[in-house]
Design a protein around this motif. Structure first.
Motif, short mmCIF file in Angstrom:
data_model
loop_
_atom_site.label_atom_id
_atom_site.label_comp_id
_atom_site.label_asym_id
_atom_site.label_seq_id
_atom_site.Cartn_x
_atom_site.Cartn_y
_atom_site.Cartn_z
N GLU A 210 42.00 36.71 42.06
CA GLU A 210 42.52 35.90 43.17
C GLU A 210 43.45 36.74 44.04
OE1 GLU A 210 44.83 31.68 44.07
OE2 GLU A 210 44.67 32.42 42.01
N ILE A 211 43.29 36.61 45.34
CA ILE A 211 44.07 37.39 46.30
C ILE A 211 45.44 36.76 46.51
CG2 ILE A 211 44.19 38.21 48.69
CD1 ILE A 211 41.09 37.99 48.71
N SER A 212 46.47 37.60 46.51
CA SER A 212 47.82 37.14 46.85
C SER A 212 48.13 37.63 48.26
CB SER A 212 48.84 37.71 45.85
OG SER A 212 50.15 37.38 46.27
N TRP A 213 48.11 36.71 49.21
CA TRP A 213 48.35 37.07 50.61
C TRP A 213 49.82 37.40 50.87
CZ3 TRP A 213 44.00 38.13 52.88
CH2 TRP A 213 42.84 37.47 52.49
N SER A 214 50.68 37.14 49.90
CA SER A 214 52.10 37.46 50.06
C SER A 214 52.41 38.90 49.68
CB SER A 214 52.96 36.50 49.22
OG SER A 214 52.63 36.63 47.85
N THR A 215 51.38 39.68 49.37
CA THR A 215 51.56 41.11 49.13
C THR A 215 51.25 41.87 50.42
OG1 THR A 215 49.28 41.31 48.33
CG2 THR A 215 51.00 40.93 46.68
N PRO A 216 51.65 43.14 50.53
CA PRO A 216 51.38 43.90 51.76
C PRO A 216 49.89 44.07 52.03
CG PRO A 216 53.06 44.98 50.44
CD PRO A 216 52.48 43.89 49.58
N ALA A 217 49.55 44.38 53.27
CA ALA A 217 48.15 44.52 53.68
C ALA A 217 47.43 45.58 52.86
CB ALA A 217 48.08 44.87 55.17
N TYR A 218 48.10 46.70 52.59
CA TYR A 218 47.44 47.76 51.82
C TYR A 218 47.11 47.29 50.41
CZ TYR A 218 51.91 48.76 49.45
OH TYR A 218 53.05 48.67 48.70
N ALA A 219 47.98 46.44 49.82
CA ALA A 219 47.74 45.93 48.47
C ALA A 219 46.57 44.94 48.47
CB ALA A 219 49.00 45.27 47.92
N VAL A 220 46.48 44.11 49.49
CA VAL A 220 45.34 43.19 49.62
C VAL A 220 44.05 43.98 49.74
CG1 VAL A 220 44.25 41.44 51.08
CG2 VAL A 220 46.72 41.34 50.62
N ASN A 221 44.07 45.02 50.56
CA ASN A 221 42.90 45.87 50.74
C ASN A 221 42.46 46.48 49.41
OD1 ASN A 221 41.94 48.84 51.06
ND2 ASN A 221 41.40 47.91 53.02
N ARG A 222 43.39 47.05 48.67
CA ARG A 222 43.06 47.69 47.39
C ARG A 222 42.55 46.67 46.38
NH1 ARG A 222 48.70 51.02 46.65
NH2 ARG A 222 48.39 52.61 48.27
N HIS A 223 43.20 45.50 46.38
CA HIS A 223 42.81 44.45 45.44
C HIS A 223 41.36 44.02 45.66
CE1 HIS A 223 43.52 40.94 42.81
NE2 HIS A 223 42.70 40.32 43.65
N VAL A 224 41.03 43.77 46.91
CA VAL A 224 39.67 43.31 47.21
C VAL A 224 38.65 44.39 46.90
CG1 VAL A 224 38.13 42.47 49.02
CG2 VAL A 224 40.50 41.69 48.96
N ARG A 225 38.94 45.63 47.27
CA ARG A 225 38.00 46.73 46.98
C ARG A 225 37.83 46.94 45.48
NH1 ARG A 225 39.36 51.67 48.30
NH2 ARG A 225 41.54 51.32 48.82
N GLY A 226 38.93 46.82 44.73
CA GLY A 226 38.85 47.00 43.29
C GLY A 226 38.05 45.91 42.61
N CYS A 227 38.04 44.73 43.17
CA CYS A 227 37.32 43.59 42.58
C CYS A 227 35.91 43.44 43.11
CB CYS A 227 38.09 42.30 42.82
SG CYS A 227 39.66 42.20 41.93
N THR A 228 35.46 44.37 43.96
CA THR A 228 34.12 44.31 44.54
C THR A 228 33.21 45.34 43.89
OG1 THR A 228 35.04 43.62 46.68
CG2 THR A 228 32.80 44.51 46.70
N PRO A 229 32.07 44.98 43.32
CA PRO A 229 31.45 43.65 43.39
C PRO A 229 31.85 42.68 42.28
CG PRO A 229 29.93 45.17 42.36
CD PRO A 229 31.15 45.99 42.76
N ALA A 230 32.47 43.17 41.21
CA ALA A 230 32.81 42.29 40.09
C ALA A 230 34.26 42.51 39.67
CB ALA A 230 31.87 42.55 38.91
N PRO A 231 34.96 41.44 39.34
CA PRO A 231 34.51 40.05 39.24
C PRO A 231 34.40 39.32 40.57
CG PRO A 231 36.81 40.18 38.63
CD PRO A 231 36.36 41.59 38.86
N GLY A 232 34.74 39.98 41.67
CA GLY A 232 34.66 39.38 42.99
C GLY A 232 35.98 38.78 43.43
N ALA A 233 36.60 39.36 44.46
CA ALA A 233 37.88 38.83 44.97
C ALA A 233 37.65 37.46 45.59
CB ALA A 233 38.47 39.79 45.99
#
Length: 325
Positions: A210-233
């Motif tokens: 699950e994405i935390s939008w209260s983190t910085p943009a770079y952290a959101v970017n890393r989180h989504v990339r790390g979770c792609t394709p599994a388990p899927g952000a």
């Protein structure tokens, strides 16, 4: 050498193919039992089993490596070594002691960094600039065995765990063959892992993604990339789950569009701003632009197409059910 290869997912296939093309003999393959998948929940062989069957190699699929019949068969085969890539089950001491040179694991990090089930995902999410692959002798501890070989790989700014793992699987296959060559010649000797630099890569769950939008943009970017394709952000929108593909930091055109809003306030964390061609979301520091999204129960689609379909109101947010006031 006579080898029994242990592996299960698609990630392990390049290594098996490389070993089959080498001077060594893969006499059998150990893999997880067939698993149910798809809408019909029909049984499907693992990618490693499918390749072994195609090449007419003996396949061993015990429910557990503790199975006495499996252990007896492994002793009959008497392998010189057992290379392993993402097999998916713990090996007991009785099994570890059977091959002459032991069980040699190909792990997708530079050990002792990121021991555990999700090294590639965790490296991206942590913002590491580089990672790699390591071959080591399996012990009863979690990825603690002595190292036989390693390679490094740069983590690109647009890498997802999927693209990075694909590269590591291909390059790591060559490392695994070279390790088998070194063991056969006697030129390769295991070196204990250093005590410093240890980190752990726990398996990622759906809740972790699950994405935390209260983190910085770079952290959101890393989180989504790390979770792609599994388990899927993912995040939520109007109380329903919304899958999120890789995002990018908003650039010139996006910022111009944001500056043109009636409001002069920056986007709050999770706040959505839609233009004709893009969907922007606020974070704790700056804005990200959504790429692909996956509404609950639907196929992936471009974020702009999704936004046009749901007609987002001013002030709506991702990640919580209320609107901004």
């Amino acid at each position: 050498m006579r080898l029994v290869f242990a592996g299960t997912p698609e990630t392990a296939v390049p290594a098996l193919e490389a070993l089959l093309a080498s001077s060594h003999e893969v006499v059998a393959v150990l893999t997880r039992p067939d698993a149910r998948a798809g809408r019909g929940r029909t049984l499907h062989p693992s990618p490693v089993k499918a390749l072994a069957v195609e090449r007419e190699i003996e396949v061993l699929t015990p429910v557990s490596p503790r199975d006495p019949e499996f252990q007896a068969r492994l002793r009959e085969i008497a392998p010189d070594a057992c290379p392993v890539v993402a097999y998916g089950a713990l090996l007991p001491r009785d099994v570890l002691d059977i091959p002459t040179h032991g069980w040699i694991n190909l792990h997708f990090s530079v050990l002792p960094a990121w021991r555990g089930a999700a090294p590639v995902q965790r490296a991206i999410m942590a913002g590491d600039e580089a990672t790699g692959a390591t071959t080591f002798v399996i012990e009863e501890g979690l990825d603690t065995g002595p190292v036989l070989g390693l390679m490094t790989e740069t983590i690109r700014s647009d890498d997802t765990s999927g693209t990075l793992l694909d590269r590591l699987a291909q390059a790591g296959a060559g490392l695994l063959v070279a390790t088998m060559d070194g063991l056969e010649s006697g030129d390769l000797h295991a070196v204990p892992q250093p005590g410093e630099g240890v980190s752990h890569a726990a398996k990622l769950t759906t809740a972790d993604a699950e994405i935390s939008w209260s983190t910085p943009a770079y952290a959101v970017n890393r989180h989504v990339r790390g979770c792609t394709p599994a388990p899927g952000a993912w995040t939520t929108f109007r109380d329903e789950r919304l899958g999120v593909g890789p995002v990018v930091a908003a650039g010139g055109d996006a910022l111009d569009a944001l500056d043109a809003r009636e409001s002069t306030q920056p986007l709050a964390p999770g706040e959505i701003h839609v233009t004709k061609k893009a969907v922007h979301v606020g974070t704790a520091s700056g804005v990200v632009t959504l790429g692909e999204v996956r509404p609950q129960g639907k196929k992936p689609m471009a974020a702009a197409d999704w936004a046009r379909g749901v007609r987002i109101d001013v002030g709506e947010v991702l990640g919580r059910a209320t609107t901004l006031t």
